[in-house]
Motif scaffolding. Structure first.
Motif, mmCIF file in Angstrom:
data_model
loop_
_atom_site.group_PDB
_atom_site.id
_atom_site.type_symbol
_atom_site.label_atom_id
_atom_site.label_comp_id
_atom_site.label_asym_id
_atom_site.label_seq_id
_atom_site.Cartn_x
_atom_site.Cartn_y
_atom_site.Cartn_z
ATOM 1 N N TRP A 99 0.864 -1.164 0.000
ATOM 2 C CA TRP A 99 0.000 0.000 0.000
ATOM 3 C C TRP A 99 0.906 1.220 0.000
ATOM 4 C CZ3 TRP A 99 -5.530 0.039 0.994
ATOM 5 C CH2 TRP A 99 -6.090 -1.242 1.019
ATOM 6 N N VAL A 100 0.431 2.317 -0.576
ATOM 7 C CA VAL A 100 1.290 3.502 -0.677
ATOM 8 C C VAL A 100 0.473 4.764 -0.408
ATOM 9 C CG1 VAL A 100 0.964 3.734 -3.186
ATOM 10 C CG2 VAL A 100 3.049 4.638 -2.112
ATOM 11 N N ALA A 144 3.300 0.889 2.996
ATOM 12 C CA ALA A 144 2.786 0.082 4.099
ATOM 13 C C ALA A 144 2.670 -1.361 3.614
ATOM 14 C CB ALA A 144 1.428 0.608 4.555
ATOM 15 N N LEU A 145 3.089 -2.282 4.459
ATOM 16 C CA LEU A 145 3.075 -3.693 4.116
ATOM 17 C C LEU A 145 2.369 -4.477 5.221
ATOM 18 C CD1 LEU A 145 4.057 -5.903 2.153
ATOM 19 C CD2 LEU A 145 6.115 -6.088 3.570
ATOM 20 N N LEU A 152 -7.185 -3.678 9.864
ATOM 21 C CA LEU A 152 -5.942 -3.157 9.303
ATOM 22 C C LEU A 152 -6.205 -2.502 7.947
ATOM 23 C CD1 LEU A 152 -2.527 -4.954 9.175
ATOM 24 C CD2 LEU A 152 -3.509 -3.982 7.131
ATOM 25 N N ARG A 153 -6.913 -3.198 7.067
ATOM 26 C CA ARG A 153 -7.204 -2.661 5.729
ATOM 27 C C ARG A 153 -8.070 -1.399 5.817
ATOM 28 N NH1 ARG A 153 -6.141 -5.826 1.305
ATOM 29 N NH2 ARG A 153 -7.877 -4.933 0.142
ATOM 30 N N ASP A 154 -9.073 -1.418 6.686
ATOM 31 C CA ASP A 154 -9.924 -0.234 6.866
ATOM 32 C C ASP A 154 -9.103 0.958 7.342
ATOM 33 O OD1 ASP A 154 -12.135 -1.729 6.098
ATOM 34 O OD2 ASP A 154 -12.916 -1.959 8.146
ATOM 35 N N ALA A 155 -8.160 0.707 8.249
ATOM 36 C CA ALA A 155 -7.310 1.787 8.760
ATOM 37 C C ALA A 155 -6.434 2.363 7.652
ATOM 38 C CB ALA A 155 -6.455 1.278 9.915
ATOM 39 N N LEU A 156 -5.912 1.502 6.775
ATOM 40 C CA LEU A 156 -5.113 1.997 5.648
ATOM 41 C C LEU A 156 -5.927 2.947 4.782
ATOM 42 C CD1 LEU A 156 -3.185 -1.231 4.653
ATOM 43 C CD2 LEU A 156 -2.145 0.961 5.239
ATOM 44 N N ALA A 195 7.694 2.293 -7.840
ATOM 45 C CA ALA A 195 7.987 0.880 -7.612
ATOM 46 C C ALA A 195 8.128 0.677 -6.110
ATOM 47 C CB ALA A 195 9.270 0.472 -8.317
ATOM 48 N N PRO A 196 7.535 -0.389 -5.584
ATOM 49 C CA PRO A 196 7.656 -0.622 -4.140
ATOM 50 C C PRO A 196 9.089 -0.950 -3.749
ATOM 51 C CG PRO A 196 6.477 -2.432 -5.199
ATOM 52 C CD PRO A 196 6.729 -1.397 -6.244
#
Length: 110
Positions: free
Chosen positions: A19-20, A31-32, A63-67, A86-87
């Motif tokens: 995630w970026v 974020a990973l 976690l996903r909702d917080a991102l 690029a990650p």
């Protein structure tokens, strides 16, 4: 102070979900989401592949909702970002953010 995984670190998942969040001109935070000891953990990583912060969660959905609520987007689902970003490359190491623990401190995390 957050506890970081031992480094060098490569997640067990061969296709991790990066995630970026673009935070400025040519500046982004990555974020990973990973499982560490069976618990969902969000690692924050710089372009230099250095882990600079961490937040633990009770479940992956939270976690996903917080991102999303904090302005991160899933990199694999945004072709426009893939055109110029690029990650970070694995393995990850311990890093530092110039402003410290910006997410786990709550300064830039809601």
């Amino acid at each position: 102070m957050p506890h970081f995984p031992s480094t060098p670190f490569t997640p067990d998942d061969p296709n991790p979900s990066w995630w970026v969040k673009v935070v400025g001109m040519l500046q982004q935070n990555w974020a990973l989401p990973v499982l560490l000891a069976g618990k969902p953990v969000l690692l924050f990583v710089g372009d230099d592949a250095g882990i600079f912060d961490r937040i633990d969660f009770d479940d992956m959905r939270t976690l996903r909702d917080a991102l999303v609520n904090n302005g991160f987007v899933e990199f694999a689902h945004d072709p426009s970002l893939q055109d110029f970003l690029a990650p970070p490359a694995f393995p990850l190491s311990i890093g530092k953010h110039p402003n410290g623990f910006i997410y786990s401190s709550g300064r830039f995390w809601r």
